[in-house]
Design an enzyme around this catalytic site. Structure first.
Site, PDB file in Angstrom:
ATOM      1  N   SER A 139      51.789  35.472  40.707  1.00  0.00           N
ATOM      2  CA  SER A 139      51.089  34.257  41.125  1.00  0.00           C
ATOM      3  C   SER A 139      52.062  33.208  41.649  1.00  0.00           C
ATOM      4  CB  SER A 139      50.319  33.676  39.931  1.00  0.00           C
ATOM      5  OG  SER A 139      49.820  32.386  40.211  1.00  0.00           O
ATOM      6  N   TYR A 152      50.032  31.020  31.164  1.00  0.00           N
ATOM      7  CA  TYR A 152      49.914  31.903  32.329  1.00  0.00           C
ATOM      8  C   TYR A 152      51.095  31.697  33.274  1.00  0.00           C
ATOM      9  CZ  TYR A 152      47.714  34.072  36.440  1.00  0.00           C
ATOM     10  OH  TYR A 152      47.436  34.861  37.539  1.00  0.00           O
TER      11      TYR A 152
END
Length: 272
Positions: A139, A152
């Site tokens: 990401s 995350y």
């Protein structure tokens, strides 16, 4: 350019969302075999993929990326019976659960690292493999921090660090396995979920994210494959807003070059 024609590809992820769309594109590239390892069965998705290229062999295993490495070895022993060899390993399993830090880290980082450590011996030229390519799908908040999804983001930063470390010429010159990462920007399948912030202060932002403009999973999947085809060892790509951008990597530690030179000098002395 990395030519996917005739390649044996192993994809570790959920066969839905980005992984499914990426697999659809892979099926148009005349790959010979595709192994999918994911947590749940999805026969409809497998059938959809097979219809794109009937001549490509598709294999499926139910796989828990958080299992112990010893169990992973048993799975990949079976995978190799069907695949013969692996040219490309794609790691795409992901979880964003700020209320469950252990599960988030284990899925996004530890499980990926254990999978790579398990598969590498099958690909390593020094161990009878043919080399190949490892692709870590991660990401953009593994490049820049997120004050909302802290756990995350931390796990995705770890993926980038692992990718860059494993891509070092120290390894690549020996095993012939290139390593790269693709950092996906906000994608519809992600923001459509009910997302919880790490701290309550960030929840209003997490809620608004569901209404933010995002790229489609199909466009993201196409650009992941585009990055694979354009890849070189150690590269980090951003797939965002329908585009693809190569990250300009930077060394922050001013002693990095001297330390590397020191290590190389000592290695040469040990060989004398």
């Amino acid at each position: 350019m990395f030519d996917l024609t005739g390649k044996h590809v192993c994809y570790v992820a959920d066969c839905g969302g980005i992984a499914l769309e990426t697999s659809k594109v892979l099926m148009t590239k005349n790959i010979a075999k595709l192994a999918i390892l994911q947590s749940t069965e999805n026969p409809q998705a497998i059938a959809q993929l097979q219809s794109i290229k009937p001549s490509t062999q598709i294999f499926f295993w139910t796989y828990d990326v958080t299992m112990a490495r010893e169990e992973m070895k048993k799975y990949f022993d079976e995978v190799m019976v069907q695949m013969d060899y692996i040219d490309v390993l794609i790691n795409g399993a992901t979880l964003c659960d700020e209320n469950n830090i252990d599960a988030t880290i284990n899925t996004n980082l530890t499980g990926m690292m254990n999978t790579v450590a398990t598969v590498l011996p099958y690909m390593d030229r020094q161990m009878g493999g043919s080399g190949g390519l490892i692709v870590n799908v991660t990401s953009v908040i593994g490049l820049d921090p997120s004050p909302v999804f802290c756990a995350y983001s931390a796990s995705k930063f770890g993926v980038i660090g692992f990718t860059r470390s494993l891509a070092d010429p120290l390894y690549y010159s020996q095993n012939g396995v290139a390593v790269m990462a693709v950092c996906c920007g906000p994608t519809r399948v992600f923001v459509d979920r009910e997302l919880k912030a790490f701290l309550e202060y960030g929840q209003s932002f997490a809620d608004r994210l569901r209404r933010a403009p995002c790229q489609s999973t199909s466009v993201c999947g196409q650009n992941i494959v585009n990055a694979i085809e354009r890849s070189e060892n150690g590269q980090i790509w951003i797939a965002d807003k329908g585009g693809l951008e190569l990250v300009k990597l930077h060394w922050y530690w001013h002693m990095a070059d001297q330390f590397l030179h020191y290590m190389q000098s000592n290695d040469e002395e040990d060989q004398e």
